[in-house]
Design a protein around this motif. Structure first.
Motif, PDB file in Angstrom:
ATOM      1  N   GLN A  29      59.387 -45.036  42.355  1.00 39.97           N
ATOM      2  CA  GLN A  29      59.841 -43.875  41.417  1.00 39.97           C
ATOM      3  C   GLN A  29      60.247 -44.875  39.806  1.00 39.97           C
ATOM      4  OE1 GLN A  29      62.694 -41.331  41.189  1.00 39.97           O
ATOM      5  NE2 GLN A  29      60.597 -39.547  40.269  1.00 39.97           N
ATOM      6  N   ARG A  33      57.788 -45.610  36.436  1.00 37.76           N
ATOM      7  CA  ARG A  33      58.682 -44.947  35.230  1.00 37.76           C
ATOM      8  C   ARG A  33      58.995 -46.089  34.145  1.00 37.76           C
ATOM      9  NH1 ARG A  33      62.449 -40.076  36.524  1.00 37.76           N
ATOM     10  NH2 ARG A  33      60.153 -38.452  37.155  1.00 37.76           N
ATOM     11  N   TYR A  42      55.346 -39.508  37.258  1.00 33.61           N
ATOM     12  CA  TYR A  42      55.580 -39.936  38.497  1.00 33.61           C
ATOM     13  C   TYR A  42      56.606 -39.226  38.984  1.00 33.61           C
ATOM     14  CZ  TYR A  42      56.367 -42.738  43.283  1.00 33.61           C
ATOM     15  OH  TYR A  42      57.001 -42.645  44.643  1.00 33.61           O
ATOM     16  N   ASN A  43      56.707 -37.786  39.968  1.00 34.90           N
ATOM     17  CA  ASN A  43      57.694 -36.857  40.478  1.00 34.90           C
ATOM     18  C   ASN A  43      57.881 -36.592  41.851  1.00 34.90           C
ATOM     19  OD1 ASN A  43      58.979 -36.462  37.591  1.00 34.90           O
ATOM     20  ND2 ASN A  43      57.116 -35.045  37.480  1.00 34.90           N
ATOM     21  N   GLU A  58      51.078 -37.567  40.664  1.00 31.94           N
ATOM     22  CA  GLU A  58      51.778 -38.863  39.806  1.00 31.94           C
ATOM     23  C   GLU A  58      49.881 -38.654  38.783  1.00 31.94           C
ATOM     24  OE1 GLU A  58      51.699 -42.033  42.325  1.00 31.94           O
ATOM     25  OE2 GLU A  58      52.162 -40.965  43.882  1.00 31.94           O
TER      26      GLU A  58
END
Length: 100
Positions: A29, A33, A42-43, A58
């Motif tokens: 992640q 990022r 992106y979580n 994403e």
């Protein structure tokens, strides 16, 4: 202009690899990022009712953004981790183009 490509992914992991999984995913992640100019989002998070089931969302600028993500050094760390057989089932991957 490239379309925005989104990925929704569901991963189910073995409880005994949870901490290693979280470390690898957080590294991925952060790299996504901070080091990928074509990455928009992106979580990830754990399912509210199913332990050790994780959902990812994403977004990338075009297919070139997805390919750049897959070629990034932090993604290689993820691929190496997956080779250790940490999942309890096949990943569910849903890829779509964001409508505007």
């Amino acid at each position: 202009m490239s379309p925005i490509i989104a990925l929704n992914v569901i991963l189910r992991i073995k409880p005994e690899v949870r901490e290693d999984f979280l470390n690898v995913v957080r590294q991925n992640q952060s790299g996504t990022r901070n080091d990928e100019p074509l990455a928009l989002e992106y979580n990830f998070g754990e399912d509210a009712s199913i332990p050790n089931t994780f959902h990812f969302h994403e977004k990338y600028k075009g297919e070139e953004g997805v390919l750049a993500h897959q070629a990034a050094p932090h993604f290689k760390v993820w691929e190496d981790f997956v080779k250790t057989d940490p999942l309890t089932s096949e990943p569910e991957v849903y890829k779509f183009v964001i409508s505007e």
